[in-house]
Design a protein around this motif. Structure first.
Motif, PDB file in Angstrom:
ATOM      1  N   TYR A  52       0.568  -1.448  -0.110  1.00 24.46           N
ATOM      2  CA  TYR A  52      -0.153   0.204   0.014  1.00 24.46           C
ATOM      3  C   TYR A  52       1.212   0.966  -0.260  1.00 24.46           C
ATOM      4  CZ  TYR A  52      -4.047  -2.614   1.923  1.00 24.46           C
ATOM      5  OH  TYR A  52      -5.342  -3.291   1.710  1.00 24.46           O
ATOM      6  N   TYR A  53       0.574   2.207  -0.810  1.00 21.16           N
ATOM      7  CA  TYR A  53       1.339   3.541  -0.559  1.00 21.16           C
ATOM      8  C   TYR A  53       0.367   4.856  -0.433  1.00 21.16           C
ATOM      9  CZ  TYR A  53       4.162   7.216  -1.803  1.00 21.16           C
ATOM     10  OH  TYR A  53       5.811   8.423  -1.986  1.00 21.16           O
ATOM     11  N   LEU A  54       0.636   5.441  -0.050  1.00 16.50           N
ATOM     12  CA  LEU A  54      -0.189   6.711   0.607  1.00 16.50           C
ATOM     13  C   LEU A  54       0.595   8.302   0.751  1.00 16.50           C
ATOM     14  CD1 LEU A  54      -3.291   7.408   1.557  1.00 16.50           C
ATOM     15  CD2 LEU A  54      -2.258   7.336   4.058  1.00 16.50           C
ATOM     16  N   LEU A  55      -0.028   9.120  -0.084  1.00 20.94           N
ATOM     17  CA  LEU A  55      -0.119  10.470   0.250  1.00 20.94           C
ATOM     18  C   LEU A  55      -0.942  11.156   0.732  1.00 20.94           C
ATOM     19  CD1 LEU A  55       1.803  10.699  -3.211  1.00 20.94           C
ATOM     20  CD2 LEU A  55       2.847  10.462  -1.532  1.00 20.94           C
ATOM     21  N   THR A  56      -0.463  12.340   1.713  1.00 21.05           N
ATOM     22  CA  THR A  56      -1.756  12.574   2.492  1.00 21.05           C
ATOM     23  C   THR A  56      -1.184  13.689   1.833  1.00 21.05           C
ATOM     24  OG1 THR A  56      -0.238  12.826   4.883  1.00 21.05           O
ATOM     25  CG2 THR A  56      -1.279  10.797   3.941  1.00 21.05           C
ATOM     26  N   GLU A  57      -1.564  14.925   2.509  1.00 20.55           N
ATOM     27  CA  GLU A  57      -1.784  16.593   3.193  1.00 20.55           C
ATOM     28  C   GLU A  57      -0.403  17.215   3.605  1.00 20.55           C
ATOM     29  OE1 GLU A  57      -5.933  18.001   4.415  1.00 20.55           O
ATOM     30  OE2 GLU A  57      -5.942  18.413   1.970  1.00 20.55           O
ATOM     31  N   ASP A  79      -8.141  11.289  -3.043  1.00 21.62           N
ATOM     32  CA  ASP A  79      -7.915  12.406  -4.622  1.00 21.62           C
ATOM     33  C   ASP A  79      -6.682  11.819  -5.613  1.00 21.62           C
ATOM     34  OD1 ASP A  79      -8.721  14.692  -2.795  1.00 21.62           O
ATOM     35  OD2 ASP A  79      -7.799  14.720  -1.571  1.00 21.62           O
ATOM     36  N   ALA A  80      -6.417  12.209  -6.292  1.00 24.49           N
ATOM     37  CA  ALA A  80      -6.039  11.882  -7.073  1.00 24.49           C
ATOM     38  C   ALA A  80      -4.312  12.019  -7.079  1.00 24.49           C
ATOM     39  CB  ALA A  80      -6.298  12.690  -8.922  1.00 24.49           C
ATOM     40  N   ILE A  81      -3.733  11.449  -8.349  1.00 26.97           N
ATOM     41  CA  ILE A  81      -2.250  11.709  -7.506  1.00 26.97           C
ATOM     42  C   ILE A  81      -1.498  11.644  -9.335  1.00 26.97           C
ATOM     43  CG2 ILE A  81       0.070  10.137  -6.897  1.00 26.97           C
ATOM     44  CD1 ILE A  81      -2.002   8.422  -5.118  1.00 26.97           C
ATOM     45  N   GLU A  82      -0.506  12.837  -8.763  1.00 26.80           N
ATOM     46  CA  GLU A  82      -0.010  12.962 -10.427  1.00 26.80           C
ATOM     47  C   GLU A  82       1.201  12.332 -10.020  1.00 26.80           C
ATOM     48  OE1 GLU A  82       0.150  17.309 -12.482  1.00 26.80           O
ATOM     49  OE2 GLU A  82       1.805  16.398 -11.218  1.00 26.80           O
ATOM     50  N   TYR A  83       1.321  11.207 -11.614  1.00 28.73           N
ATOM     51  CA  TYR A  83       2.847  10.903 -11.328  1.00 28.73           C
ATOM     52  C   TYR A  83       3.843  11.712 -12.557  1.00 28.73           C
ATOM     53  CZ  TYR A  83       2.354   7.301  -8.522  1.00 28.73           C
ATOM     54  OH  TYR A  83       2.181   6.079  -7.374  1.00 28.73           O
ATOM     55  N   SER A 119       6.359  11.285  -7.071  1.00 26.11           N
ATOM     56  CA  SER A 119       4.207  11.310  -7.559  1.00 26.11           C
ATOM     57  C   SER A 119       4.306  12.652  -6.700  1.00 26.11           C
ATOM     58  CB  SER A 119       3.655  10.205  -6.770  1.00 26.11           C
ATOM     59  OG  SER A 119       4.097   9.462  -5.943  1.00 26.11           O
ATOM     60  N   ARG A 120       2.718  13.042  -6.443  1.00 26.07           N
ATOM     61  CA  ARG A 120       2.523  14.295  -5.564  1.00 26.07           C
ATOM     62  C   ARG A 120       0.835  14.005  -6.075  1.00 26.07           C
ATOM     63  NH1 ARG A 120       0.893  18.835  -7.581  1.00 26.07           N
ATOM     64  NH2 ARG A 120       0.418  19.445  -9.960  1.00 26.07           N
ATOM     65  N   LEU A 121       0.485  14.188  -4.486  1.00 27.20           N
ATOM     66  CA  LEU A 121      -0.861  14.808  -4.141  1.00 27.20           C
ATOM     67  C   LEU A 121      -1.671  15.934  -4.435  1.00 27.20           C
ATOM     68  CD1 LEU A 121      -3.079  13.230  -2.945  1.00 27.20           C
ATOM     69  CD2 LEU A 121      -2.598  14.279  -0.822  1.00 27.20           C
ATOM     70  N   GLY A 127      -7.725  14.741   1.239  1.00 25.98           N
ATOM     71  CA  GLY A 127      -6.495  15.220   1.492  1.00 25.98           C
ATOM     72  C   GLY A 127      -5.476  13.548   2.162  1.00 25.98           C
ATOM     73  N   TYR A 128      -5.905  12.879   1.190  1.00 21.66           N
ATOM     74  CA  TYR A 128      -5.656  11.800   0.423  1.00 21.66           C
ATOM     75  C   TYR A 128      -5.387  11.172  -0.629  1.00 21.66           C
ATOM     76  CZ  TYR A 128      -9.479   8.893   2.383  1.00 21.66           C
ATOM     77  OH  TYR A 128     -10.479   8.256   2.453  1.00 21.66           O
ATOM     78  N   GLY A 129      -4.466  10.445  -1.036  1.00 20.43           N
ATOM     79  CA  GLY A 129      -4.379   9.365  -2.477  1.00 20.43           C
ATOM     80  C   GLY A 129      -4.046   8.157  -1.533  1.00 20.43           C
ATOM     81  N   LEU A 130      -4.580   7.232  -2.440  1.00 21.29           N
ATOM     82  CA  LEU A 130      -4.432   5.908  -1.890  1.00 21.29           C
ATOM     83  C   LEU A 130      -4.244   4.501  -3.335  1.00 21.29           C
ATOM     84  CD1 LEU A 130      -3.607   3.266   0.323  1.00 21.29           C
ATOM     85  CD2 LEU A 130      -5.812   2.741   0.149  1.00 21.29           C
ATOM     86  N   ILE A 131      -2.710   4.109  -3.759  1.00 28.38           N
ATOM     87  CA  ILE A 131      -2.411   3.042  -4.289  1.00 28.38           C
ATOM     88  C   ILE A 131      -2.274   1.608  -3.536  1.00 28.38           C
ATOM     89  CG2 ILE A 131      -2.519   5.193  -6.121  1.00 28.38           C
ATOM     90  CD1 ILE A 131       0.993   4.710  -5.688  1.00 28.38           C
TER      91      ILE A 131
END
Length: 174
Positions: A52-57, A79-83, A119-121, A127-131
């Motif tokens: 699991y990989y999570l980006l947050t605010e 939320d979407a994540i830009e790569y 990657s960036r949220l 306030g997060y994106g989970l992949i």
């Protein structure tokens, strides 16, 4: 029954995530224990691993890094994540992972080994994106290189601004 979506800290707790060296949070969820190890030039590796990989605010960036293995990313929620992907020839590809497929967002993304990625949220309502990521041959920290801004700029000067935003800074750059 609580129908409110979880917040970022609830996801970190529920999924037992920990901070990742590249940014964000992660937890290994699978390694191919029931298969023979794969011989590579750098030693034996699991045939496949997954996280699991999570980006947050609070941790919105997965800093530029390079993996030797191929990685498949699977978008889950938030939320979407830009790569940002920088190929060995300097070509830049930008991909947005998210649930809005009508807007061109992707549910899956393949990043070949040997491609620099960050990657960036993107701003949104959760306030997060989970992949999840599936890595083949399996992930080993010895097979990952964190990108240093000055080294990446020297190699790919046309992407200097992007590296300034999304790469780890060297101590002399602070």
């Amino acid at each position: 029954m609580d129908r409110q979506p979880p917040d970022a800290q609830q996801l970190v707790a529920a999924l037992n995530l920990e901070p990742h060296v590249e940014g964000g949070y992660y937890r290994r969820t699978f390694q191919a224990d029931e298969r023979a190890m794969l011989a590579t030039a750098d030693g034996e590796r699991y045939l496949m691993t997954s996280i699991y990989y999570l980006l947050t605010e609070a941790a919105p960036i997965g800093h530029f890094h390079l993996n030797r293995s191929d990685i498949l990313h699977y978008y889950h929620l938030g939320d979407a994540i830009e790569y940002s992907l920088v190929f060995p020839d300097g070509r830049l590809k930008t991909v947005v992972m998210g649930s809005d497929v009508r807007a061109g967002q992707c549910l899956q993304l393949h990043v070949p080994g040997g491609v620099w990625k960050a990657s960036r949220l993107l701003a949104g309502s959760t306030g997060y994106g989970l992949i999840s990521e599936a890595v083949c041959p399996g992930f080993d920290f010895a097979d990952m290189t964190l990108g240093r801004c000055h080294e990446l700029v020297a190699r790919f000067p046309e992407h200097a601004r992007l590296f300034e935003l999304l790469a780890h800074a060297c101590p002399a750059e602070h």
